[in-house]
Design an enzyme around this catalytic site. Structure first.
Site, PDB file in Angstrom:
ATOM      1  N   GLY A  19      -4.785   3.048   4.731  1.00  0.00           N
ATOM      2  CA  GLY A  19      -4.214   1.960   5.517  1.00  0.00           C
ATOM      3  C   GLY A  19      -3.071   2.457   6.378  1.00  0.00           C
ATOM      4  O   GLY A  19      -3.236   2.709   7.581  1.00  0.00           O
ATOM      5  N   MET A  49     -10.014  -8.403  -3.970  1.00  0.00           N
ATOM      6  CA  MET A  49      -8.985  -8.449  -5.021  1.00  0.00           C
ATOM      7  C   MET A  49      -8.722  -9.917  -5.310  1.00  0.00           C
ATOM      8  O   MET A  49      -7.688 -10.478  -4.928  1.00  0.00           O
ATOM      9  CB  MET A  49      -7.721  -7.713  -4.544  1.00  0.00           C
ATOM     10  CG  MET A  49      -7.887  -6.199  -4.556  1.00  0.00           C
ATOM     11  SD  MET A  49      -6.723  -5.373  -3.461  1.00  0.00           S
ATOM     12  CE  MET A  49      -7.600  -5.590  -1.911  1.00  0.00           C
ATOM     13  N   GLY A 102      -2.560  -4.691  -4.172  1.00  0.00           N
ATOM     14  CA  GLY A 102      -1.753  -5.811  -3.684  1.00  0.00           C
ATOM     15  C   GLY A 102      -1.053  -5.531  -2.368  1.00  0.00           C
ATOM     16  O   GLY A 102      -0.885  -6.435  -1.556  1.00  0.00           O
ATOM     17  N   PHE A 103      -0.652  -4.280  -2.167  1.00  0.00           N
ATOM     18  CA  PHE A 103       0.143  -3.984  -0.979  1.00  0.00           C
ATOM     19  C   PHE A 103      -0.198  -2.602  -0.420  1.00  0.00           C
ATOM     20  O   PHE A 103      -0.552  -1.696  -1.177  1.00  0.00           O
ATOM     21  CB  PHE A 103       1.639  -4.025  -1.319  1.00  0.00           C
ATOM     22  CG  PHE A 103       2.063  -5.358  -1.873  1.00  0.00           C
ATOM     23  CD1 PHE A 103       2.362  -6.420  -1.024  1.00  0.00           C
ATOM     24  CD2 PHE A 103       2.098  -5.570  -3.244  1.00  0.00           C
ATOM     25  CE1 PHE A 103       2.707  -7.662  -1.538  1.00  0.00           C
ATOM     26  CE2 PHE A 103       2.444  -6.815  -3.765  1.00  0.00           C
ATOM     27  CZ  PHE A 103       2.752  -7.861  -2.905  1.00  0.00           C
ATOM     28  N   HIS A 135     -12.199  -1.028   6.190  1.00  0.00           N
ATOM     29  CA  HIS A 135     -11.908  -1.541   4.847  1.00  0.00           C
ATOM     30  C   HIS A 135     -11.140  -2.860   4.980  1.00  0.00           C
ATOM     31  O   HIS A 135     -10.090  -2.924   5.613  1.00  0.00           O
ATOM     32  CB  HIS A 135     -11.073  -0.491   4.103  1.00  0.00           C
ATOM     33  CG  HIS A 135     -10.782  -0.808   2.681  1.00  0.00           C
ATOM     34  ND1 HIS A 135     -11.662  -0.548   1.650  1.00  0.00           N
ATOM     35  CD2 HIS A 135      -9.692  -1.363   2.104  1.00  0.00           C
ATOM     36  CE1 HIS A 135     -11.118  -0.915   0.496  1.00  0.00           C
ATOM     37  NE2 HIS A 135      -9.929  -1.421   0.737  1.00  0.00           N
ATOM     38  N   HIS A 143     -13.227  -5.253   0.111  1.00  0.00           N
ATOM     39  CA  HIS A 143     -12.632  -4.987  -1.207  1.00  0.00           C
ATOM     40  C   HIS A 143     -12.011  -6.292  -1.693  1.00  0.00           C
ATOM     41  O   HIS A 143     -10.978  -6.716  -1.184  1.00  0.00           O
ATOM     42  CB  HIS A 143     -11.579  -3.873  -1.043  1.00  0.00           C
ATOM     43  CG  HIS A 143     -10.796  -3.577  -2.272  1.00  0.00           C
ATOM     44  ND1 HIS A 143      -9.606  -2.885  -2.235  1.00  0.00           N
ATOM     45  CD2 HIS A 143     -11.026  -3.863  -3.585  1.00  0.00           C
ATOM     46  CE1 HIS A 143      -9.134  -2.759  -3.466  1.00  0.00           C
ATOM     47  NE2 HIS A 143      -9.973  -3.354  -4.301  1.00  0.00           N
ATOM     48  N   ASP A 167      -9.339  -5.827   3.005  1.00  0.00           N
ATOM     49  CA  ASP A 167      -8.736  -6.195   1.722  1.00  0.00           C
ATOM     50  C   ASP A 167      -8.596  -7.709   1.611  1.00  0.00           C
ATOM     51  O   ASP A 167      -7.740  -8.316   2.260  1.00  0.00           O
ATOM     52  CB  ASP A 167      -7.355  -5.537   1.595  1.00  0.00           C
ATOM     53  CG  ASP A 167      -7.458  -4.042   1.358  1.00  0.00           C
ATOM     54  OD1 ASP A 167      -8.140  -3.646   0.398  1.00  0.00           O
ATOM     55  OD2 ASP A 167      -6.860  -3.273   2.145  1.00  0.00           O
ATOM     56  N   ASP A 177      -8.501   4.482  -3.174  1.00  0.00           N
ATOM     57  CA  ASP A 177      -7.789   3.507  -2.335  1.00  0.00           C
ATOM     58  C   ASP A 177      -6.357   3.372  -2.845  1.00  0.00           C
ATOM     59  O   ASP A 177      -6.137   3.001  -3.997  1.00  0.00           O
ATOM     60  CB  ASP A 177      -8.529   2.160  -2.422  1.00  0.00           C
ATOM     61  CG  ASP A 177      -7.897   1.068  -1.563  1.00  0.00           C
ATOM     62  OD1 ASP A 177      -6.980   1.385  -0.773  1.00  0.00           O
ATOM     63  OD2 ASP A 177      -8.331  -0.095  -1.685  1.00  0.00           O
ATOM     64  N   GLY A 178      -5.403   3.655  -1.950  1.00  0.00           N
ATOM     65  CA  GLY A 178      -3.999   3.480  -2.285  1.00  0.00           C
ATOM     66  C   GLY A 178      -3.217   4.778  -2.173  1.00  0.00           C
ATOM     67  O   GLY A 178      -3.474   5.723  -2.917  1.00  0.00           O
ATOM     68  N   MET A 189      -8.697   2.697  -7.941  1.00  0.00           N
ATOM     69  CA  MET A 189      -7.425   2.407  -7.273  1.00  0.00           C
ATOM     70  C   MET A 189      -6.414   3.491  -7.639  1.00  0.00           C
ATOM     71  O   MET A 189      -6.246   3.821  -8.819  1.00  0.00           O
ATOM     72  CB  MET A 189      -6.883   1.043  -7.707  1.00  0.00           C
ATOM     73  CG  MET A 189      -7.688  -0.166  -7.247  1.00  0.00           C
ATOM     74  SD  MET A 189      -7.904  -0.271  -5.460  1.00  0.00           S
ATOM     75  CE  MET A 189      -6.196  -0.345  -4.887  1.00  0.00           C
ATOM     76  N   SER A 216      -8.014   0.941   6.331  1.00  0.00           N
ATOM     77  CA  SER A 216      -7.751  -0.412   5.831  1.00  0.00           C
ATOM     78  C   SER A 216      -6.976  -1.224   6.853  1.00  0.00           C
ATOM     79  O   SER A 216      -5.857  -0.867   7.229  1.00  0.00           O
ATOM     80  CB  SER A 216      -6.951  -0.349   4.531  1.00  0.00           C
ATOM     81  OG  SER A 216      -6.473  -1.646   4.228  1.00  0.00           O
ATOM     82  N   MET A 253      -7.422 -10.693  -0.530  1.00  0.00           N
ATOM     83  CA  MET A 253      -6.502 -10.960  -1.649  1.00  0.00           C
ATOM     84  C   MET A 253      -6.252 -12.458  -1.753  1.00  0.00           C
ATOM     85  O   MET A 253      -6.091 -13.129  -0.736  1.00  0.00           O
ATOM     86  CB  MET A 253      -5.166 -10.251  -1.422  1.00  0.00           C
ATOM     87  CG  MET A 253      -5.279  -8.749  -1.234  1.00  0.00           C
ATOM     88  SD  MET A 253      -3.654  -7.996  -1.143  1.00  0.00           S
ATOM     89  CE  MET A 253      -4.084  -6.314  -0.687  1.00  0.00           C
TER      90      MET A 253
HETATM   91  C1  DX5 Z   1      -4.023  -2.118  -1.681  1.00  0.00           C
HETATM   92  C2  DX5 Z   1      -5.249  -2.154  -0.830  1.00  0.00           C
HETATM   93  C3  DX5 Z   1      -5.411  -0.953  -0.002  1.00  0.00           C
HETATM   94  C4  DX5 Z   1      -4.297  -0.744   1.005  1.00  0.00           C
HETATM   95  C5  DX5 Z   1      -4.051   0.718   1.070  1.00  0.00           C
HETATM   96  O1  DX5 Z   1      -4.105  -3.052  -2.679  1.00  0.00           O
HETATM   97  O2  DX5 Z   1      -6.424  -2.294  -1.616  1.00  0.00           O
HETATM   98  O3  DX5 Z   1      -6.675  -0.925   0.653  1.00  0.00           O
HETATM   99  O4  DX5 Z   1      -4.589  -1.198   2.294  1.00  0.00           O
HETATM  100  O5  DX5 Z   1      -2.960   0.966   1.883  1.00  0.00           O
HETATM  101  P1  DX5 Z   1      -2.278   2.391   1.931  1.00  0.00           P
HETATM  102  O6  DX5 Z   1      -3.327   3.361   2.411  1.00  0.00           O
HETATM  103  O7  DX5 Z   1      -1.154   2.235   2.890  1.00  0.00           O
HETATM  104  O8  DX5 Z   1      -1.823   2.716   0.528  1.00  0.00           O
HETATM  105 ZN    ZN Z   2      -8.391  -1.888  -0.606  1.00  0.00          ZN
END
Ligand code: DX5
Ligand code: ZN
Length: 217
Positions: free
Chosen positions: A195, A66, A140-141, A31, A64, A33, A173-174, A135, A8, A35
């Site tokens: 990520g 969001m 979000g983060f 990936h 992805h 993200d 993911d996450g 998820m 990510s 948002m």
């Molecule tokens: C979070 C994102 C993820 C994020 C994952 O909302 O959708 O893709 O980048 O990050 P890590 O792997 O650090 O949890």
């Molecule tokens: Zn994601």
């Protein structure tokens, strides 16, 4: 089941995205993200950056979304050339129409569920998707702690997918790291987003190799 790793870029340096894509040549996907500050309390990037990334890398993009109103915004990502576009079940008002549109535009169609969203109501949509994303943090983060409570749902998702047949990928993911990826693989995931585990590593290529080895059973 072939293991795929999707780093990510949320944890990458946004000022150097072309270099950050080049830093992960052994990734299966990149990936992305998206948002919108409404569906999730964070704002990242959108279609113009995706357009630029598509020109900057040959790694297929795993977008992805969001965002609110994915029915309106998602098809443009497929049109732009993203290999996979995932919308959230919680945000889509016409998921069947949107998933079909994504496929008709040549993208793989993904459906994402937040940790607190049950999978059973969406069993009937399995024929419309190429990938289910569960998820394992609240979206979000980056860098959040993996939520083990999603693992039973992941196992149920694997059973539903196997019973359904066809080639549906199961993505997590996450909080996916070298410490948590084996649990996800054991529960039936085959596509792993990471990520911080990749981009916060001094050696992203080695980090991907480690994740892949641990996920391969
Ligand atoms: C979070 C994102 C993820 C994020 C994952 O909302 O959708 O893709 O980048 O990050 P890590 O792997 O650090 O949890
Ligand atoms: Zn994601």
């Amino acid at each position: 089941m072939a293991v795929q790793i999707s780093p990510s870029i949320l944890s990458a340096d946004f000022a150097r995205l072309a270099d950050e894509a080049a830093a992960v040549p052994n990734a299966d996907w990149l990936h992305v993200d998206v948002m919108d500050n409404h569906f999730v309390p964070n704002l990242t990037l959108g279609l113009p950056v995706v357009d630029s990334l598509l020109k900057a890398t040959s790694i297929p993009l795993d977008c992805h979304l969001m965002i609110e109103d994915p029915d309106r915004w998602a098809p443009a990502y497929a049109e732009a050339g993203a290999g996979s576009v995932t919308i959230h079940a919680e945000a889509a008002k016409a998921p069947i129409r949107t998933l079909r549109e994504l496929r008709s535009l040549g993208a793989r169609a993904g459906l994402a569920l937040n940790p607190g969203t049950a999978i059973e109501p969406y069993e009937g949509l399995l024929g419309e998707v190429d990938m289910l994303l569960l998820m394992t943090v609240e979206p979000g983060f980056g860098g959040q702690k993996f939520l083990d409570l999603v693992l039973p749902k992941l196992r149920r998702a694997r059973q539903l997918i196997d019973r359904h047949g066809g080639d549906i990928w199961l993505q997590v993911d996450g909080g996916v790291t070298a410490d948590t990826i084996e649990r996800c693989a054991d529960a039936g995931a085959d596509v792993f987003v990471a990520g911080s585990a990749v981009y916060d590593s001094p050696d992203p290529i080695a980090a991907i190799n480690t994740l892949r080895t641990k996920a391969t059973r």
